[in-house]
Design a protein around this motif. Structure first.
Motif, PDB file in Angstrom:
ATOM      1  N   THR A   3       0.846  -1.184   0.000  1.00  0.00           N
ATOM      2  CA  THR A   3       0.000   0.000   0.000  1.00  0.00           C
ATOM      3  C   THR A   3       0.886   1.240   0.000  1.00  0.00           C
ATOM      4  N   TYR A   4       0.548   2.185  -0.867  1.00  0.00           N
ATOM      5  CA  TYR A   4       1.314   3.418  -1.014  1.00  0.00           C
ATOM      6  C   TYR A   4       0.378   4.612  -0.926  1.00  0.00           C
ATOM      7  N   GLU A   5       0.969   5.755  -0.577  1.00  0.00           N
ATOM      8  CA  GLU A   5       0.222   7.013  -0.579  1.00  0.00           C
ATOM      9  C   GLU A   5       0.976   8.001  -1.457  1.00  0.00           C
ATOM     10  N   THR A  40      -9.192   8.533  -2.673  1.00  0.00           N
ATOM     11  CA  THR A  40      -8.687   9.751  -3.291  1.00  0.00           C
ATOM     12  C   THR A  40      -9.233  10.925  -2.509  1.00  0.00           C
ATOM     13  N   THR A  62      -4.310  13.724  -2.545  1.00  0.00           N
ATOM     14  CA  THR A  62      -3.678  12.502  -2.045  1.00  0.00           C
ATOM     15  C   THR A  62      -4.439  11.295  -2.586  1.00  0.00           C
ATOM     16  N   VAL A  64      -4.431   7.042  -2.040  1.00  0.00           N
ATOM     17  CA  VAL A  64      -3.950   5.835  -1.370  1.00  0.00           C
ATOM     18  C   VAL A  64      -4.242   4.670  -2.306  1.00  0.00           C
ATOM     19  N   VAL A  93       2.870   2.969   2.887  1.00  0.00           N
ATOM     20  CA  VAL A  93       2.064   3.012   4.114  1.00  0.00           C
ATOM     21  C   VAL A  93       2.400   1.777   4.936  1.00  0.00           C
TER      22      VAL A  93
END
Length: 99
Positions: A3-5, A40, A62, A64, A93
């Protein structure tokens, strides 16, 4: 998949429709790489701490997402090639520890 942000700052001279198109394009790129978007958040226009490319403010968004780790480098490269993005911050994350 991890998981990335992504925090993206768009140029302030874009109108709302153009920003929607840019976010949709980023979302489609994520889907093409086999990832999926969790959320979003369009934060809006904010003043920057210092001038970036002669702009004093920018439109913050942002996203995610989950993305395969082998596709991250290519995704970051595509973000850098976009002329309407002033700055990006791409973070992994971390999972909360059970104590």
């Amino acid at each position: 998949m991890k998981t990335y942000e992504l925090l993206a700052i768009f140029k302030p001279n874009l109108d709302a429709e153009e920003i929607e198109k840019m976010v949709a394009k980023i979302s489609s790129n994520i889907s093409e790489f086999g990832g999926k978007i969790e959320s979003t958040d369009k934060i809006g226009r904010k003043k920057l701490a210092y001038d970036v490319q002669n702009f004093r403010d920018g439109y913050f968004t942002t996203i995610v997402m989950e993305l395969p780790s082998d596709k991250v480098a290519e995704f970051k490269r595509q973000l850098r090639l976009n002329d309407n993005i002033l700055r990006t911050m791409f973070l992994e994350v971390s999972k909360k520890a059970n104590v």
